[in-house]
Design a protein around this motif. Structure first.
Motif, PDB file in Angstrom:
ATOM      1  N   VAL A  37      31.600  39.521  38.437  1.00  0.00           N
ATOM      2  CA  VAL A  37      31.954  40.098  37.156  1.00  0.00           C
ATOM      3  C   VAL A  37      32.715  39.086  36.291  1.00  0.00           C
ATOM      4  O   VAL A  37      32.283  39.156  35.104  1.00  0.00           O
ATOM      5  CB  VAL A  37      32.896  41.264  37.463  1.00  0.00           C
ATOM      6  CG1 VAL A  37      33.626  41.608  36.217  1.00  0.00           C
ATOM      7  CG2 VAL A  37      32.169  42.314  38.139  1.00  0.00           C
ATOM      8  N   VAL A  38      33.466  38.408  36.875  1.00  0.00           N
ATOM      9  CA  VAL A  38      34.282  37.349  35.891  1.00  0.00           C
ATOM     10  C   VAL A  38      33.210  36.412  35.427  1.00  0.00           C
ATOM     11  O   VAL A  38      33.203  36.094  34.193  1.00  0.00           O
ATOM     12  CB  VAL A  38      35.254  36.450  36.758  1.00  0.00           C
ATOM     13  CG1 VAL A  38      35.849  35.651  35.871  1.00  0.00           C
ATOM     14  CG2 VAL A  38      36.352  37.855  37.315  1.00  0.00           C
ATOM     15  N   ALA A  39      32.251  35.790  36.169  1.00  0.00           N
ATOM     16  CA  ALA A  39      31.357  34.817  35.710  1.00  0.00           C
ATOM     17  C   ALA A  39      30.360  35.409  34.635  1.00  0.00           C
ATOM     18  O   ALA A  39      30.151  34.696  33.793  1.00  0.00           O
ATOM     19  CB  ALA A  39      30.492  34.361  36.761  1.00  0.00           C
ATOM     20  N   ALA A  40      30.011  36.600  34.969  1.00  0.00           N
ATOM     21  CA  ALA A  40      29.158  37.249  33.849  1.00  0.00           C
ATOM     22  C   ALA A  40      29.770  37.621  32.411  1.00  0.00           C
ATOM     23  O   ALA A  40      29.170  37.232  31.363  1.00  0.00           O
ATOM     24  CB  ALA A  40      28.496  38.680  34.464  1.00  0.00           C
ATOM     25  N   VAL A  41      30.922  38.001  32.689  1.00  0.00           N
ATOM     26  CA  VAL A  41      31.616  38.292  31.211  1.00  0.00           C
ATOM     27  C   VAL A  41      32.088  37.145  30.519  1.00  0.00           C
ATOM     28  O   VAL A  41      31.831  36.982  29.352  1.00  0.00           O
ATOM     29  CB  VAL A  41      32.695  39.244  31.846  1.00  0.00           C
ATOM     30  CG1 VAL A  41      33.610  39.175  30.613  1.00  0.00           C
ATOM     31  CG2 VAL A  41      32.665  40.330  32.163  1.00  0.00           C
ATOM     32  N   LEU A  42      32.349  36.016  31.477  1.00  0.00           N
ATOM     33  CA  LEU A  42      32.660  34.637  30.744  1.00  0.00           C
ATOM     34  C   LEU A  42      31.522  33.842  30.053  1.00  0.00           C
ATOM     35  O   LEU A  42      31.589  33.715  29.065  1.00  0.00           O
ATOM     36  CB  LEU A  42      33.450  33.632  31.630  1.00  0.00           C
ATOM     37  CG  LEU A  42      34.631  34.330  32.239  1.00  0.00           C
ATOM     38  CD1 LEU A  42      35.352  32.976  33.037  1.00  0.00           C
ATOM     39  CD2 LEU A  42      35.782  34.414  30.784  1.00  0.00           C
ATOM     40  N   LEU A  43      30.253  34.173  30.651  1.00  0.00           N
ATOM     41  CA  LEU A  43      29.205  33.734  30.328  1.00  0.00           C
ATOM     42  C   LEU A  43      28.677  34.399  29.113  1.00  0.00           C
ATOM     43  O   LEU A  43      28.137  33.823  28.057  1.00  0.00           O
ATOM     44  CB  LEU A  43      27.955  33.755  31.522  1.00  0.00           C
ATOM     45  CG  LEU A  43      26.555  33.239  31.102  1.00  0.00           C
ATOM     46  CD1 LEU A  43      26.750  31.593  30.823  1.00  0.00           C
ATOM     47  CD2 LEU A  43      25.702  33.629  32.282  1.00  0.00           C
ATOM     48  N   PRO A  47      32.381  30.926  23.701  1.00  0.00           N
ATOM     49  CA  PRO A  47      33.658  30.580  22.853  1.00  0.00           C
ATOM     50  C   PRO A  47      33.794  31.479  21.713  1.00  0.00           C
ATOM     51  O   PRO A  47      34.742  31.080  20.894  1.00  0.00           O
ATOM     52  CB  PRO A  47      33.034  29.112  22.312  1.00  0.00           C
ATOM     53  CG  PRO A  47      31.583  29.067  22.217  1.00  0.00           C
ATOM     54  CD  PRO A  47      31.093  30.070  23.374  1.00  0.00           C
ATOM     55  N   SER A  48      33.026  32.483  21.360  1.00  0.00           N
ATOM     56  CA  SER A  48      33.214  33.324  20.197  1.00  0.00           C
ATOM     57  C   SER A  48      34.256  34.088  20.401  1.00  0.00           C
ATOM     58  O   SER A  48      34.619  34.680  21.405  1.00  0.00           O
ATOM     59  CB  SER A  48      31.910  34.343  20.399  1.00  0.00           C
ATOM     60  OG  SER A  48      32.158  35.194  19.327  1.00  0.00           O
ATOM     61  N   LEU A  54      36.330  41.573  21.976  1.00  0.00           N
ATOM     62  CA  LEU A  54      35.587  42.489  22.479  1.00  0.00           C
ATOM     63  C   LEU A  54      36.182  42.866  23.975  1.00  0.00           C
ATOM     64  O   LEU A  54      36.118  43.846  24.419  1.00  0.00           O
ATOM     65  CB  LEU A  54      34.134  42.464  22.387  1.00  0.00           C
ATOM     66  CG  LEU A  54      33.527  42.612  20.869  1.00  0.00           C
ATOM     67  CD1 LEU A  54      32.074  42.370  20.984  1.00  0.00           C
ATOM     68  CD2 LEU A  54      33.905  44.023  20.387  1.00  0.00           C
ATOM     69  N   VAL A  55      36.252  41.519  24.712  1.00  0.00           N
ATOM     70  CA  VAL A  55      36.477  41.581  26.283  1.00  0.00           C
ATOM     71  C   VAL A  55      37.882  41.975  26.300  1.00  0.00           C
ATOM     72  O   VAL A  55      38.319  42.833  27.284  1.00  0.00           O
ATOM     73  CB  VAL A  55      36.458  40.171  26.669  1.00  0.00           C
ATOM     74  CG1 VAL A  55      36.835  40.202  28.127  1.00  0.00           C
ATOM     75  CG2 VAL A  55      35.004  39.668  26.567  1.00  0.00           C
ATOM     76  N   ALA A 179      42.461  31.591  28.226  1.00  0.00           N
ATOM     77  CA  ALA A 179      43.005  31.767  29.405  1.00  0.00           C
ATOM     78  C   ALA A 179      43.550  33.232  29.623  1.00  0.00           C
ATOM     79  O   ALA A 179      43.610  33.834  30.455  1.00  0.00           O
ATOM     80  CB  ALA A 179      44.027  30.726  29.567  1.00  0.00           C
ATOM     81  N   LEU A 180      43.947  33.757  28.528  1.00  0.00           N
ATOM     82  CA  LEU A 180      44.525  35.237  28.494  1.00  0.00           C
ATOM     83  C   LEU A 180      43.296  36.108  28.592  1.00  0.00           C
ATOM     84  O   LEU A 180      43.555  37.064  29.467  1.00  0.00           O
ATOM     85  CB  LEU A 180      45.204  35.498  27.229  1.00  0.00           C
ATOM     86  CG  LEU A 180      46.532  34.802  26.770  1.00  0.00           C
ATOM     87  CD1 LEU A 180      47.107  35.348  25.611  1.00  0.00           C
ATOM     88  CD2 LEU A 180      47.665  35.083  27.885  1.00  0.00           C
ATOM     89  N   VAL A 181      42.138  35.934  27.934  1.00  0.00           N
ATOM     90  CA  VAL A 181      41.007  36.703  28.464  1.00  0.00           C
ATOM     91  C   VAL A 181      40.653  36.501  30.062  1.00  0.00           C
ATOM     92  O   VAL A 181      40.316  37.568  30.336  1.00  0.00           O
ATOM     93  CB  VAL A 181      39.916  36.240  27.767  1.00  0.00           C
ATOM     94  CG1 VAL A 181      38.525  37.005  28.018  1.00  0.00           C
ATOM     95  CG2 VAL A 181      40.113  36.358  25.874  1.00  0.00           C
TER      96      VAL A 181
END
Length: 342
Positions: A37-43, A47-48, A54-55, A179-181
């Motif tokens: 989940v973390v990898a998919a959301v970060l991908l 950098p937007s 949105l996240v 990092a907060l995201v």
């Protein structure tokens, strides 16, 4: 006769290796899901800065939806006061940070405790109501709480709200927004794992049994009313952290931040993602944010598109995205076994 004697090794009681192996597999599966989940959301975010916002919004929705998941899905109690619980968490962080000068982290704790206390008082006042009547009364409470924030005491800022909330610091370190995201995503995953463990626990099974048949639960010595009160308190505390997270992300809060529209969206999030698992709530929240705010060509009619998607899911896949995925994987597994047996 010596061959009939039992050796010390065979006389020992069997060890619960199967239970330990099952627990290890469950923990490994949860870790893999969290990492995925973390990898998919970060991908997807990249950098937007817009997608980072949105996240943050999806994380806020996820926590409110997870808060509703406990009493609504597990206990069958439809409370519509979760906009108030989220606002309590948001204002607690803002008030602690701006009015007292203490660390904003105290606002997270005090907001969760205050929201849980309000949920307990509200549930005790409405314990004889259910279904439409419970939803209507708690809906009115959410409306009344929003108007109280606007016209109430001056310390909460009135209609202008509270701004100037301090930035997040951790042991003197001020993390960047990216990092907060990441921390927000990890926090949502932690709450999702905890709620899913709660669903599978003895208490969660008792809660679901009381939801399905209250008379049988009473005959077993279980008080469904007490279980529901605890479920509502837990859900309110979780929802308050969603409000706290949103205040931290924008460093301000107003009475119009958490309206009843959030509650209606939060009801549909587990339906979209799948009610069979607590992970359905954050998955549904992410889908809601993408459809309503980040769908190219549909920015003006995202809610209409979402309503159509919910209708299709209810007809085609009542189990949500997770239930549909499980059915597809089950069919593929059966086909693979059938081909292997030929």
């Amino acid at each position: 006769m010596a061959s009939l004697s039992t050796s010390p090794l065979t006389s020992r009681p069997p060890t619960p290796a199967g239970g330990s192996r099952t627990r290890m597999l469950a923990v490994s599966r949860e870790v893999l899901i969290t990492v995925a989940v973390v990898a998919a959301v970060l991908l997807w975010m990249g950098p937007s800065l817009y997608r980072q916002d949105l996240v943050f919004l999806a994380a806020t929705y996820s926590l409110i939806a997870l808060g509703m998941y406990v009493p609504f899905v597990l206990a069958g109690s439809l409370s519509m006061a979760y906009s108030a619980y989220a606002a309590i968490g948001a204002y607690a962080v803002a008030l602690i940070s701006v009015r007292t000068g203490l660390s904003m982290w105290w606002g997270w704790i005090l907001g969760a405790l205050a929201a849980a206390a309000v949920a307990v008082l509200l549930s005790l006042a409405t314990q004889k109501l259910s279904g439409f009547y419970l939803a209507a009364v708690t809906l009115l409470f959410g409306i009344a709480f929003e108007h109280w924030l606007i016209d109430g005491p001056s310390f909460n800022g009135g209609s202008a709200g509270i701004s100037g909330v301090e930035t997040v610091t951790m042991f003197g370190w001020e993390p960047p927004r990216y990092a907060l995201v990441v921390f927000a995503i990890l926090f949502v995953c932690l709450i999702a794992v905890t709620v899913d463990r709660l669903r599978k626990s003895v208490w969660g099974l008792m809660l679901q049994a009381a939801r399905d048949n209250r008379n049988v639960a009473r005959s077993s010595g279980v008080n469904p009313a007490h279980l529901t009160v605890v479920a509502l308190a837990i859900g309110a505390a979780i929802a308050s952290t969603g409000g706290s997270l949103f205040t931290v992300s924008v460093q301000a809060v107003t009475p119009e931040t958490f309206t009843l529209s959030i509650v209606f969206l939060a009801i549909f999030m587990p339906i979209i993602g799948g009610r069979s698992s607590a992970w359905g709530a954050p998955l549904g929240a992410l889908i809601v944010v993408i459809v309503t705010l980040n769908m190219p060509g549909y920015q003006g009619s995202g809610e209409l598109l979402l309503a159509g998607a919910v209708l299709v899911i209810l007809i085609v896949a009542p189990g949500g995205v997770i239930g549909w995925s499980q059915n597809v994987l089950g069919r593929m597994n059966r086909l693979y076994k059938e081909r292997g047996n030929r």
